[in-house]
Design a protein around this motif. Structure first.
Motif, mmCIF file in Angstrom:
data_model
loop_
_atom_site.group_PDB
_atom_site.id
_atom_site.type_symbol
_atom_site.label_atom_id
_atom_site.label_comp_id
_atom_site.label_asym_id
_atom_site.label_seq_id
_atom_site.Cartn_x
_atom_site.Cartn_y
_atom_site.Cartn_z
ATOM 1 N N GLU A 92 -9.586 -2.657 -6.590
ATOM 2 C CA GLU A 92 -9.099 -1.466 -7.136
ATOM 3 C C GLU A 92 -10.152 -0.251 -6.280
ATOM 4 O O GLU A 92 -11.187 -0.727 -6.336
ATOM 5 C CB GLU A 92 -9.364 -1.364 -8.563
ATOM 6 N N LYS A 93 -9.588 0.638 -5.918
ATOM 7 C CA LYS A 93 -10.157 1.778 -4.995
ATOM 8 C C LYS A 93 -9.636 2.908 -5.335
ATOM 9 O O LYS A 93 -8.255 3.086 -5.034
ATOM 10 C CB LYS A 93 -10.391 1.185 -3.661
ATOM 11 N N ASP A 94 -10.399 4.138 -5.543
ATOM 12 C CA ASP A 94 -9.651 5.444 -5.698
ATOM 13 C C ASP A 94 -8.684 5.361 -6.707
ATOM 14 O O ASP A 94 -7.427 6.257 -6.395
ATOM 15 C CB ASP A 94 -9.218 5.804 -4.424
ATOM 16 N N GLY A 95 -8.836 4.671 -7.644
ATOM 17 C CA GLY A 95 -7.700 4.751 -8.737
ATOM 18 C C GLY A 95 -6.348 3.998 -8.500
ATOM 19 O O GLY A 95 -5.310 4.105 -9.297
ATOM 20 N N GLY A 99 -1.740 2.179 2.988
ATOM 21 C CA GLY A 99 -2.251 3.308 2.200
ATOM 22 C C GLY A 99 -1.542 4.073 1.395
ATOM 23 O O GLY A 99 -2.125 4.900 0.597
ATOM 24 N N PRO A 123 0.592 5.580 -1.542
ATOM 25 C CA PRO A 123 0.736 4.964 -2.900
ATOM 26 C C PRO A 123 1.989 4.775 -3.285
ATOM 27 O O PRO A 123 2.926 5.363 -2.944
ATOM 28 C CB PRO A 123 0.117 6.370 -3.619
ATOM 29 N N ARG A 162 -0.644 2.157 -10.452
ATOM 30 C CA ARG A 162 -0.608 2.673 -9.140
ATOM 31 C C ARG A 162 -1.201 1.702 -8.116
ATOM 32 O O ARG A 162 -2.381 1.058 -8.366
ATOM 33 C CB ARG A 162 -1.374 4.155 -9.161
ATOM 34 N N ARG A 178 -2.765 -2.141 1.288
ATOM 35 C CA ARG A 178 -3.731 -2.294 2.323
ATOM 36 C C ARG A 178 -3.708 -2.912 3.711
ATOM 37 O O ARG A 178 -4.315 -2.755 4.386
ATOM 38 C CB ARG A 178 -5.073 -2.828 1.361
#
Length: 857
Positions: A145-148, A167, A169, A176, A180
């Motif tokens: 999990e990164k940046d929400g 990348g 969303p 969300r 990747r």
């Protein structure tokens, strides 16, 4: 010189007949080229298909741990493993847990696509092998999990389908997520079966965040165990037995590394048998070439046979010498075919690994090689005994003056019939599906008898017809019925091959027609899965508003499996082949107060709408028969972890071809009324054009994803397209095998034309002396081959259509379709090839000058 002397010494040690046969064959091997080619192709195909199947089977066994993800796996639907079960597993091995389900991935603007989720723990997955990502990232980093947003790795098809880049969303359920990396390969892909959407791999924490794991949702939880200590096959079996004994009511599905996918293994076995039978058809189609080659051999050696008889050799001795030469050529061809077949697994291994991602380990298959050799030997005997027998009883004078009469051939016909019976028996004994083997034997025998009868009738009709005024047509008809006519050989070789091609084309056309039915609006447009029962009314109103006038159906749905039949565990009962699928894992079950749509009650009575007694169940008729069940019998099912015993009160005939909501098991409403279940919806609507219908489909999927993000939309057309793709790959393999039948048929045609060269040369010389031109003779021969090819095509059309109809309607249970264009193209191509080969084979005759030939007559 020394080697030649040793060879001659060994040759002298052989019996006279065999010694004479080998010397004669080595001194003059002409005429056996087509004979050898026909045997080589058929034997190579049969042994090669068997070797390829074994190579794939050994690859599955060798890579079983990697494909399964451990030594044993346990899976349950809509239920997580209780702590006590996980603790029991963990005490005996290392665990790797995954969860599988379908969901909708959507962009912010609502555009959505069906995906196949695999939720994993990056610390323990994969237990064996490696996940290949692009760009190459550690799996834990890609799923973090990164940046929400939770990370996901996706099949590149999803990026193209939603027109997004890495990348960007996305939303899955309430979570969300951000892709990747692209998922290039996963080591356990084969164990997951066929998916209808692109793969999305995420962490188990991300799946929990989606909110999709609601009570009754179709989520398959899988726990894989890699054993501590002894990891032998016997230890794995003991472990699964102990697990079953420790938790007898768990209701899980168990697999071990030596049976990663029982359904895949069974389908592989059946498909291997089908390809073997197609290859055998190629060998049998080449049998006409064998017969023609042997007939030409007897014709070429007739003077030698006459001399041997004049010197005192008996007919049996002459027959033995000729048979020895033919069998020596056959032995050489069989050995060569086995050598070629042995190379097929090695030649195909790389392509299968790259294209189909199958774990193939190239290996030899002694059993397949033995079957190929026996098939080649029996086909040789079937098609060579009668031609060889012609040299047995015919007197010396008849041999010298080229008398075509057949004298005393009964024993040789009996011998050929016995060889044919042995071939049929071998097909039955070596068949994994005896019913399919029996169908093949009956169909092949009927087709051969039909074609031989058609050839005989054609010759009779051609002889009985009034003599036409056109001399070319008169010559063509005479060639059709004359002694040693090419008609039987041509009709059999053309007919068998064209029957096979037409049957394959019609079966493939029927499969494609199922996809076309989706375009025509004859089947549901969508299945909507995992509709919470609290949203049933709201979702039904939404569908009615979104597609006015559409046909909407919905029923409750749970997942369960039959575990006992009449008090006996299903593992210990004998199940018919066409009913085994109903016991493979969890099946959909429902309950209903009335007989469901697309079903017809054929036995028993339906329960009253207000029934409130012991659990009752209605079974699909063929499944009940396959399980040996009748009215009044009881079955035990495990649904959502709870076991229920129900009495069978009715049997139904289900219209599976409707693609509507159908279930093998329908229970009385009181059985599961309080269980946590989901609703299953279907919607069907039409549109004036395919484009308009696709537009409605896209809008409905988009609006569903926006307003009901937890509901899974399965577009039936896309699901059928996935099945159609697999069917197309299988059909390609079948067409490749059928291509061998075409080659052997062409060789048979060439040998038939070659065997009749002497008689045609005589006719051509006489007719040229009387003023016939090369063009005049070419037209006459073209008419002959065209008429025979037309008869063979008509018979093949009827036989191929009948065989395809039986396969499509009786075995595959889908609608039969008749693509006129494909069948017409096949027929025209066959006629063109027949006439072309016939004229090409007689061109040498047409080019001969009459003068030199007359001096030799």
């Amino acid at each position: 010189m020394m080697a030649a002397s040793r060879f001659n010494a060994r040759l002298l040690a052989l019996p006279f007949g065999l010694r004479f046969a080998l010397r004669d064959l080595l001194g003059d091997p002409r005429g056996f080229g087509i004979f050898i080619a026909c045997i080589v192709i058929g034997v190579a195909a049969i042994s090669g298909v068997s070797g390829l199947s074994r190579s794939l089977g050994e690859g599955l066994a060798r890579e079983g741990r990697t494909i399964l993800g451990g030594d044993a796996s346990f899976s349950m639907v809509a239920r997580s493993f209780p702590p006590e079960q996980r603790a029991w597993f963990a005490a005996r091995g290392r665990l790797s847990e995954i969860s599988l389900m379908r969901a909708m991935a959507r962009r912010d603007d609502g555009e959505a696509a069906l995906v196949e989720i695999k939720a994993v723990d990056p610390d323990s997955y994969p237990a064996f092998g490696a996940v290949a990502l692009d760009p190459a990232l550690p799996l834990a980093e890609a799923l973090a999990e990164k940046d929400g947003a939770f990370g996901i790795v996706v099949d590149p098809i999803l990026l193209a389908r939603l027109d997004v880049k890495l990348g960007a969303p996305l939303m899955i359920g309430n979570a969300r997520v951000a892709p990747r990396a692209r998922l290039d390969s996963e080591p356990d892909k084969l164990a997951g079966g066929v998916g209808f959407g692109p793969r999305v791999m995420m962490s188990r924490a991300a799946l929990a965040a989606t909110g999709l794991e609601t009570p009754g949702a179709v989520v398959r939880h899988v726990t894989r165990v890699t054993l501590n200590g002894d990891v032998s096959d016997e230890a794995v079996k003991d472990f699964t037995k102990a697990a079953g004994a420790a938790f007898p009511q768990a209701g899980w599905e168990t697999r071990t590394r030596d049976a990663v996918s029982p359904q895949f293994s069974r389908n592989l076995e059946r498909f291997t048998q089908m390809l073997t039978l197609v290859a055998l058809t190629a060998l049998v189609a080449g049998g006409a070439g064998v017969a023609n080659a042997v007939q030409a051999f007897v014709e070429r050696k007739r003077m030698q046979f006459a001399v041997l008889k004049a010197l005192g050799a008996t007919g049996s001795r002459v027959f033995a010498i000729a048979l020895a030469q033919v069998m020596a050529a056959a032995a050489f061809a069989i050995l060569l075919g086995l050598a070629v077949g042995a190379l097929i697994p090695w030649a195909s291994a790389g392509a299968l690994r790259a294209i189909a991602e199958l774990p193939i380990t190239a290996a030899l298959d002694a059993r397949g090689a033995g079957l190929g050799a026996l098939y080649g030997l029996l086909v040789t005997l079937i098609f060579s005994l009668v031609p060889l027998g012609r040299a047995h009883k015919i007197p010396v004078a008849a041999l010298l003056r080229d008398d075509p009469r057949s004298i005393g051939l009964a024993r040789y016909r009996i011998g050929a019939a016995l060889a044919a019976a042995a071939l049929a028996g071998l097909v039955m004994l070596s068949s994994s599906d005896i019913k399919l083997g029996a169908y093949y034997v009956v169909a092949a025998g009927a087709a051969f008898a039909l074609l031989r009868g058609a050839a005989w009738l054609t010759m009779r009709v051609a002889r009985a017809l009034p003599r036409p005024r056109d001399a070319r047509l008169r010559l063509a008809l005479a060639n059709i019925w004359r002694p040693r006519s090419l008609t039987p050989a041509l009709v059999v070789s053309i007919g068998l091959t064209q029957t096979l091609l037409i049957a394959l084309a019609l079966v493939e056309g029927a499969i494609h027609n199922e996809l076309a039915r989706a375009d025509a609006g004859e089947i549901p447009n969508f299945f909507f899965i995992d509709v919470p029962k609290t949203q049933t009314q709201a979702f039904g109103d939404f569908l009615a508003e979104a597609a006015s006038g559409a046909k909407i159906e919905h029923v409750p749905m749970m997942r369960g499996r039959i575990i006992e039949v009449k008090g006996v565990p299903v593992e210990k009962i004998t199940v018919a082949d066409d009913a085994k699928w109903a016991l493979e894992g969890d099946r959909g079950v429902t309950f209903s107060a009335s007989v469901p749509a697309n079903s017809q009650l054929v036995a028993g009575d339906w329960w009253p709408a207000d029934y409130d007694g012991p659990p009752l169940v209605s079974l699909e008729q063929r499944i009940a028969e396959g399980l040996g069940l009748a009215l009044g019998d009881e079955i035990r099912v495990n649904v959502l972890g709870r076991e229920t015993v129900a009495k069978i009160t009715s049997l139904r005939k289900v219209d599976w071809r409707s693609y509507g909501i159908n279930f093998v098991m329908v229970f009385s409403p009181n059985t599961f009324a309080k269980a946590p279940y989901m609703e299953l919806f279907t919607i069907a609507y039409g549109a004036p054009t395919v484009a308009a219908r696709d537009a409605i489909d896209a809008r409905l999927a988009r609006e569903t994803a926006k307003r009901f993000p937890m509901i899974v939309s399965v577009r039936v057309k896309e699901a059928l397209a996935a099945v159609d793709k697999i069917a197309g790959q299988l059909a390609f393999a079948a067409r490749a095998a059928a291509g061998l039948a075409i080659v052997t048929a062409i060789l048979a045609l060439a040998s038939a034309v070659a065997s009749g060269q002497r008689a045609r040369l005589h006719d051509a010389v006489v007719l040229k002396t009387l003023g016939a031109t090369r063009g005049w003779l070419a037209v006459a021969y073209g008419l002959e081959f065209g008429l025979v090819g037309l008869v063979a095509s008509a018979i093949a059309l009827a036989a191929g259509t009948g065989a395809a109809w039986a396969m499509v309607t009786l075995l595959m249970k889908i609608d039969f379709a008749f693509p006129v264009g494909v069948v017409a193209a096949t027929t025209v191509a066959t006629l063109a090839i027949t006439v072309g080969l016939g004229l090409a084979g007689t061109w040498r005759v047409l080019s001969r000058r009459p003068g030199p030939e007359l001096r030799e007559l």
